[in-house]
Design an enzyme around this catalytic site. Structure first.
Site, PDB file in Angstrom:
ATOM      1  N   GLY A  98       0.762  -1.239   0.000  1.00  0.00           N
ATOM      2  CA  GLY A  98       0.000   0.000   0.000  1.00  0.00           C
ATOM      3  C   GLY A  98       0.786   1.279   0.000  1.00  0.00           C
TER       4      GLY A  98
ATOM      5  CD  GLU B 274       0.829  -9.244   1.741  1.00  0.00           C
ATOM      6  OE1 GLU B 274       0.670 -10.382   2.177  1.00  0.00           O
ATOM      7  OE2 GLU B 274      -0.124  -8.484   1.446  1.00  0.00           O
ATOM      8  N   PRO B 275       4.833  -5.058  -0.598  1.00  0.00           N
ATOM      9  CG  PRO B 275       7.066  -4.373  -0.888  1.00  0.00           C
ATOM     10  CD  PRO B 275       6.214  -5.370  -0.148  1.00  0.00           C
ATOM     11  N   GLY B 276       3.756  -3.605  -3.633  1.00  0.00           N
ATOM     12  CA  GLY B 276       3.573  -3.845  -5.064  1.00  0.00           C
ATOM     13  C   GLY B 276       3.962  -2.596  -5.830  1.00  0.00           C
ATOM     14  NE  ARG B 277      -0.227   2.228  -6.026  1.00  0.00           N
ATOM     15  CZ  ARG B 277      -1.225   2.133  -6.906  1.00  0.00           C
ATOM     16  NH1 ARG B 277      -1.075   2.630  -8.112  1.00  0.00           N
ATOM     17  NH2 ARG B 277      -2.362   1.540  -6.587  1.00  0.00           N
TER      18      ARG B 277
ATOM     19  CE1 TYR C 147      -8.892   1.470  -9.161  1.00  0.00           C
ATOM     20  CE2 TYR C 147      -6.707   1.710 -10.124  1.00  0.00           C
ATOM     21  CZ  TYR C 147      -7.687   0.922  -9.573  1.00  0.00           C
ATOM     22  OH  TYR C 147      -7.458  -0.419  -9.418  1.00  0.00           O
TER      23      TYR C 147
ATOM     24  CB  CYS D 186     -15.569   2.581 -29.540  1.00  0.00           C
ATOM     25  SG  CYS D 186     -14.743   2.689 -31.125  1.00  0.00           S
ATOM     26  CD  GLU D 187     -16.690   1.699 -23.677  1.00  0.00           C
ATOM     27  OE1 GLU D 187     -17.436   2.465 -23.038  1.00  0.00           O
ATOM     28  OE2 GLU D 187     -17.038   0.566 -24.065  1.00  0.00           O
TER      29      GLU D 187
ATOM     30  CE1 TYR E 127      -2.024  -3.575  -8.532  1.00  0.00           C
ATOM     31  CE2 TYR E 127      -0.808  -1.612  -7.879  1.00  0.00           C
ATOM     32  CZ  TYR E 127      -1.296  -2.871  -7.586  1.00  0.00           C
ATOM     33  OH  TYR E 127      -1.062  -3.412  -6.352  1.00  0.00           O
TER      34      TYR E 127
HETATM   35  C1  LIG Z   1      -2.744  -5.324  -3.927  1.00  0.00           C
HETATM   36  C2  LIG Z   1      -2.225  -5.894  -2.676  1.00  0.00           C
HETATM   37  C3  LIG Z   1      -0.955  -5.550  -2.216  1.00  0.00           C
HETATM   38  C4  LIG Z   1      -0.058  -4.544  -2.913  1.00  0.00           C
HETATM   39  O1  LIG Z   1      -0.545  -3.254  -2.824  1.00  0.00           O
HETATM   40  P1  LIG Z   1       0.335  -2.021  -3.347  1.00  0.00           P
HETATM   41  O2  LIG Z   1      -0.516  -0.842  -3.072  1.00  0.00           O
HETATM   42  O3  LIG Z   1       0.575  -2.229  -4.782  1.00  0.00           O
HETATM   43  O4  LIG Z   1       1.592  -2.015  -2.547  1.00  0.00           O
HETATM   44  C5  LIG Z   1      -0.483  -6.182  -1.086  1.00  0.00           C
HETATM   45  N1  LIG Z   1      -1.238  -7.089  -0.422  1.00  0.00           N
HETATM   46  C6  LIG Z   1      -2.475  -7.428  -0.829  1.00  0.00           C
HETATM   47  C7  LIG Z   1      -3.242  -8.438  -0.068  1.00  0.00           C
HETATM   48  C8  LIG Z   1      -3.016  -6.850  -1.964  1.00  0.00           C
HETATM   49  O5  LIG Z   1      -4.241  -7.179  -2.368  1.00  0.00           O
END
Ligand SMILES: *Cc1c(COP(=O)(O)O)cnc(C)c1O
Length: 417
Positions: free
Chosen positions: A239, A273-276, A316, A342-343, A371
């Site tokens: 997050g 759990e970093p993604g972004r 978003y 076409c949207e 994403y």
């Molecule tokens: C999407 C998600 C993440 C990653 O979130 P980011 O905002 O991209 O860091 C981590 N844990 C869970 C369970 C998620 O669904």
């Protein structure tokens, strides 16, 4: 910090001119920087220093196998939300015992795959799912390691569509009900409680909501310990936000300090759990400016990438900085940057000044590593874009552009036609 910078008015990814890659491979195109990906992993890893931790990169942000392999080689684990992501992670060489599995709708087949693989833990999102996992573990003669995902009812102060830790959200088990659920889990004979999990949302730009959630979960962990329920892992989800526009999200250092402070007197392994934050600024999308359509009230800057390639602005209202790949002299152009779909929701930017550009020019849509491609589709029968990784002065395709044959792959005409 990222490695997409101008040199003499030409945008480079590391040591390669972005225009050279586009000339070779066409547009739309996603380009990722190896050095930036490495740097982001190291920033997180260093920030948590001596505190026991496992970085489970959140696969859904960008599931390309080359990126997963890079992270696997650096020693990360993975946060997955489907059997498909689990499959990809294992294929890329991520050890199963570093994979955490979340998501509200795990199917029996997915649960079996996870049990047979020997994952680190299931992050369980409901009492009903807990029963289902226990039943499958029993059937397979295994013990399922589980954490319960707590919904701490914390406002992450982000876009409502990417807020996940409030009562009104579908995720996790309500704080009020979670102790009962833990008691039940503790008594089931084919599950083993190993941790607590939360994930309150995405693109969070302050530490406050994380600290609030941490404190709530820490007191829960203490309570469970008192009841004889062992908690080895505290999974703090992902997050952490990134800089798309003028946000000033905390650096991994500041984030880590805030989290570690709460658990300073509590021996536990932190799962992140970093993604972004790992991949967002490590990628851009390159698109070509096709036509300038001067509408009655505004300009439409029509480009060859659409919402099927990058859907975040459409769903978003997300902001992505858009800039010329090669800067030229002249008056800046302002308008809506729109794609060919076409949207009416097919836009990359609204009323945006994007510098001096003319049709035929390349545009860079910044911070598109997370994403971006992962949420792309074939809508309007558009083949999905090519993905490239740059390392130093080298670049290689990490996913080929789809062709028209790919569009109909798997389709079958029934015999009665
Ligand atoms: C999407 C998600 C993440 C990653 O979130 P980011 O905002 O991209 O860091 C981590 N844990 C869970 C369970 C998620 O669904």
């Amino acid at each position: 910090m990222h490695h997409f910078q101008y040199q003499n008015n030409a945008l480079y990814c590391e040591d390669v001119p972005v225009a050279d890659i586009a000339a070779n491979l066409g547009t739309p195109l996603f380009i990722y920087s190896h050095a930036t990906l490495t740097r982001h992993f190291q920033a997180f890893d260093k920030a948590f220093g001596d505190v026991d931790h496992i970085i489970c990169y959140s696969a859904k942000a960008n599931t390309n196998g080359a990126i997963l392999k890079m992270f696997a080689d650096m020693g990360t684990g993975l946060d997955v939300v489907s059997g498909g992501e689990l499959h990809r992670g294992l294929k890329a060489g991520i050890p199963a015992n570093k994979i955490a599995y979340a998501g509200v709708g795990k199917t029996q087949d997915e649960i079996d795959l996870a049990l047979n693989s020997g994952i680190l833990m299931f992050n369980v999102e409901s009492f009903e799912e807990l029963q289902a996992i226990n039943a499958r573990a029993k059937a397979l003669g295994k013990k399922a390691p589980i954490s319960l995902r707590v919904n701490p009812n914390v406002d992450a102060k982000t876009h409502p569509y990417i807020s996940t830790g409030m009562k009104k959200n579908k995720f996790g088990i309500a704080k009020e009900a979670v102790v009962e659920a833990y008691k039940a889990a503790h008594e089931l004979d084919s599950t083993e409680v190993v941790g607590i999990d939360f994930h309150i949302g995405s693109q969070i730009t302050q530490v406050g909501p994380f600290v609030e959630a941490m404190e709530s979960v820490k007191s829960l962990a203490a309570e469970l310990k008192g009841m004889g329920i062992g908690i080895n892992y505290l999974d703090v989800g992902g997050g952490l936000g990134i800089n798309y526009d003028d946000e000033e999200p905390p650096e991994p250092d500041e984030y880590a300090k805030a989290i570690c402070k709460v658990i300073a007197d509590f021996p536990i392994t932190v799962v992140l759990e970093p993604g972004r934050a790992m991949v967002g600024n490590a990628g851009i999308m390159v698109t070509r400016f096709l036509y300038l359509k001067e509408g009655a009230t505004k300009n439409f800057i029509i480009v060859d990438a659409g919402m099927n390639d990058l859907i975040r602005p459409s769903i978003y209202g997300a902001f992505h900085l858009i800039q010329p790949v090669n800067k030229r002299e002249g008056d800046p152009l302002t308008g809506d940057v729109v794609g060919p779909i076409c949207e009416s929701t097919d836009f990359l930017a609204k009323d945006r000044e994007i510098g001096a550009v003319v049709p035929g020019d390349l545009l860079a849509v910044m911070s598109a590593g997370a994403y971006g491609f992962a949420m792309s589709s074939n809508y309007n029968s558009r083949p999905r874009a090519c993905e490239v990784m740059v390392k130093g002065n080298a670049f290689e395709v990490i996913r080929q552009r789809e062709n028209y044959e790919d569009l109909t792959r798997g389709e079958v005409i029934p015999t009665f036609l």
